[in-house]
Design a protein around this motif. Structure first.
Motif, PDB file in Angstrom:
ATOM      1  N   VAL A 198      23.973  27.569  56.303  1.00 11.05           N
ATOM      2  CA  VAL A 198      25.009  27.191  55.327  1.00 11.05           C
ATOM      3  C   VAL A 198      24.612  27.656  53.935  1.00 11.05           C
ATOM      4  O   VAL A 198      25.405  28.230  53.183  1.00 11.05           O
ATOM      5  N   THR A 199      23.351  27.415  53.572  1.00 16.39           N
ATOM      6  CA  THR A 199      22.871  27.784  52.239  1.00 16.39           C
ATOM      7  C   THR A 199      22.892  29.286  52.039  1.00 16.39           C
ATOM      8  O   THR A 199      23.294  29.791  50.976  1.00 16.39           O
ATOM      9  N   ASP A 200      22.461  30.016  53.088  1.00 15.12           N
ATOM     10  CA  ASP A 200      22.328  31.462  52.959  1.00 15.12           C
ATOM     11  C   ASP A 200      23.655  32.206  53.054  1.00 15.12           C
ATOM     12  O   ASP A 200      23.793  33.304  52.509  1.00 15.12           O
ATOM     13  N   HIS A 201      24.639  31.637  53.714  1.00 10.68           N
ATOM     14  CA  HIS A 201      25.870  32.372  53.981  1.00 10.68           C
ATOM     15  C   HIS A 201      27.133  31.664  53.476  1.00 10.68           C
ATOM     16  O   HIS A 201      27.851  32.202  52.635  1.00 10.68           O
ATOM     17  N   ILE A 202      27.375  30.488  53.994  1.00  9.06           N
ATOM     18  CA  ILE A 202      28.646  29.822  53.687  1.00  9.06           C
ATOM     19  C   ILE A 202      28.717  29.418  52.214  1.00  9.06           C
ATOM     20  O   ILE A 202      29.751  29.594  51.572  1.00  9.06           O
ATOM     21  N   GLY A 203      27.611  28.873  51.684  1.00 13.29           N
ATOM     22  CA  GLY A 203      27.623  28.438  50.278  1.00 13.29           C
ATOM     23  C   GLY A 203      28.003  29.560  49.318  1.00 13.29           C
ATOM     24  O   GLY A 203      28.934  29.419  48.516  1.00 13.29           O
ATOM     25  N   PRO A 204      27.313  30.713  49.356  1.00 11.83           N
ATOM     26  CA  PRO A 204      27.668  31.822  48.465  1.00 11.83           C
ATOM     27  C   PRO A 204      29.089  32.347  48.687  1.00 11.83           C
ATOM     28  O   PRO A 204      29.790  32.695  47.729  1.00 11.83           O
ATOM     29  N   ILE A 205      29.504  32.395  49.963  1.00 12.31           N
ATOM     30  CA  ILE A 205      30.861  32.878  50.244  1.00 12.31           C
ATOM     31  C   ILE A 205      31.899  31.948  49.613  1.00 12.31           C
ATOM     32  O   ILE A 205      32.848  32.384  48.956  1.00 12.31           O
ATOM     33  N   ASN A 206      31.704  30.657  49.797  1.00 15.21           N
ATOM     34  CA  ASN A 206      32.637  29.689  49.214  1.00 15.21           C
ATOM     35  C   ASN A 206      32.632  29.758  47.686  1.00 15.21           C
ATOM     36  O   ASN A 206      33.677  29.633  47.046  1.00 15.21           O
ATOM     37  N   ALA A 207      31.445  29.939  47.118  1.00 17.37           N
ATOM     38  CA  ALA A 207      31.353  30.029  45.656  1.00 17.37           C
ATOM     39  C   ALA A 207      32.113  31.251  45.140  1.00 17.37           C
ATOM     40  O   ALA A 207      32.848  31.179  44.149  1.00 17.37           O
ATOM     41  N   VAL A 208      31.926  32.386  45.840  1.00 17.46           N
ATOM     42  CA  VAL A 208      32.620  33.613  45.433  1.00 17.46           C
ATOM     43  C   VAL A 208      34.132  33.436  45.550  1.00 17.46           C
ATOM     44  O   VAL A 208      34.904  33.838  44.660  1.00 17.46           O
ATOM     45  N   CYS A 244      37.515  25.742  52.228  1.00 18.97           N
ATOM     46  CA  CYS A 244      37.513  26.497  50.971  1.00 18.97           C
ATOM     47  C   CYS A 244      38.629  27.539  50.960  1.00 18.97           C
ATOM     48  O   CYS A 244      39.331  27.707  49.960  1.00 18.97           O
ATOM     49  N   ALA A 245      38.819  28.219  52.096  1.00 16.54           N
ATOM     50  CA  ALA A 245      39.891  29.207  52.186  1.00 16.54           C
ATOM     51  C   ALA A 245      41.249  28.547  52.014  1.00 16.54           C
ATOM     52  O   ALA A 245      42.149  29.091  51.365  1.00 16.54           O
ATOM     53  N   GLY A 246      41.386  27.352  52.575  1.00 14.62           N
ATOM     54  CA  GLY A 246      42.647  26.622  52.425  1.00 14.62           C
ATOM     55  C   GLY A 246      42.923  26.236  50.981  1.00 14.62           C
ATOM     56  O   GLY A 246      44.050  26.353  50.502  1.00 14.62           O
ATOM     57  N   LEU A 247      41.880  25.775  50.290  1.00 10.78           N
ATOM     58  CA  LEU A 247      42.041  25.413  48.882  1.00 10.78           C
ATOM     59  C   LEU A 247      42.399  26.629  48.036  1.00 10.78           C
ATOM     60  O   LEU A 247      43.257  26.563  47.139  1.00 10.78           O
ATOM     61  N   CYS A 248      41.750  27.757  48.315  1.00 11.67           N
ATOM     62  CA  CYS A 248      42.053  28.986  47.581  1.00 11.67           C
ATOM     63  C   CYS A 248      43.485  29.448  47.846  1.00 11.67           C
ATOM     64  O   CYS A 248      44.205  29.856  46.927  1.00 11.67           O
ATOM     65  N   ALA A 249      43.903  29.378  49.110  1.00 15.59           N
ATOM     66  CA  ALA A 249      45.266  29.769  49.460  1.00 15.59           C
ATOM     67  C   ALA A 249      46.274  28.870  48.762  1.00 15.59           C
ATOM     68  O   ALA A 249      47.298  29.335  48.250  1.00 15.59           O
ATOM     69  N   GLY A 250      45.964  27.557  48.727  1.00 19.34           N
ATOM     70  CA  GLY A 250      46.860  26.627  48.043  1.00 19.34           C
ATOM     71  C   GLY A 250      46.940  26.903  46.552  1.00 19.34           C
ATOM     72  O   GLY A 250      48.023  26.890  45.956  1.00 19.34           O
TER      73      GLY A 250
END
Length: 270
Positions: A13-23, A78-84
């Motif tokens: 999560v730290t190495d992949h999902i966290g940075p992706i969500n932040a971006v 995160c994708a849902g929030l961005c789409a919204g």
């Protein structure tokens, strides 16, 4: 074993999902106002919002079909929030599309910057000479005279705003452009005279009729006399409304008639 799995999962999560969500979150926060601002140039915020919704739909479907191993839940959220956010931003921007977007409709400096950029894009400028060049006209007294002869009010105003003199310097003409407008009844004559006065031309000045013989017996005393002699009552009335005096005309006209009867022809009639 459970501890090791937890640690490995946390590292993933730290190495992949966290940075992706932040971006994704940062990109959304930046792109929405940027796309709203550039709406007059590139009105594509609705397409970007549609793409964000599509990405969310694909991630959600992958999550539901493949389970947690295939797609981490926080990424889908995160994708849902961005789409919204993109969807709401696109709707708000579209409602103010005629004003240049939500930002321009509510913040004056944003609207001003948009207008400046549009003017630059369209080749507009506050410099009248640049504007004249943009419409294919040179900064030249003959071009000014041509615009007046055609009744081109836009070009006439640009010449006047740029400081071009109505006495036509360099042309060798004894009379002024207002004189020709009145005597020959140019197109939009009244509007032209109104522009001349707006930009500081004294329409009562006798030198507009003749620079070399102002006040001479055969020279009309002012533009009103020229209009009356040309039997142009519309222009004569407009000159009255623009403040040109009428009291000198009767005496001058009577004298001109007397000289004509005696065989002299007033210069203004030639």
């Amino acid at each position: 074993m459970k501890t090791q799995t937890y640690v490995e999962g946390g590292r993933w999560v730290t190495d992949h999902i966290g940075p992706i969500n932040a971006v994704m979150t940062i990109s959304t926060a930046i792109l929405i106002p940027v796309l709203d601002f550039v709406r007059p140039f590139f009105p594509y915020i609705n397409y970007v919002a549609g793409f964000a919704v599509l990405v969310f739909a694909v991630l959600l479907a992958t999550r539901l079909i493949g389970g947690q191993k295939r797609m981490h839940g926080s990424l889908v959220v995160c994708a849902g929030l961005c789409a919204g956010a993109f969807s709401f931003g696109a709707i708000a921007s579209s409602r103010h599309a005629e004003q240049g977007g939500l930002g321009a409709a509510n913040v004056q400096w944003v609207a001003n910057v948009q207008k400046l950029l549009l003017d630059i894009k369209n080749g507009k400028s506050d410099d009248p000479r640049v504007e004249l060049n943009n419409i294919g006209m040179k900064w030249d007294p003959y071009e000014f005279a041509k615009a007046s002869r055609m009744g081109d009010l836009r070009a006439i105003e640009l010449f006047l705003r740029g400081g071009m003199g109505v006495t036509m310097p360099g042309t060798g003409m004894d009379v002024s452009l207002p004189y020709l407008v009145v005597k020959d009844d140019y197109p939009n004559a009244v509007e032209q005279l109104t522009l001349f006065k707006k930009y500081g031309v004294n329409l009562s000045d006798p030198s507009l009729v003749s620079r070399s013989h102002p006040g001479a017996p055969d020279t009309p005393p002012n533009l009103y006399a020229v209009a009356k002699d040309a039997k142009n009552e519309k222009v004569a009335g407009a000159l009255i409304s623009l403040g040109v005096a009428t009291d000198s005309y009767p005496g001058w006209h009577a004298g001109a008639e007397e000289r004509r009867k005696r065989g002299g022809v007033p210069a203004a009639w030639l």
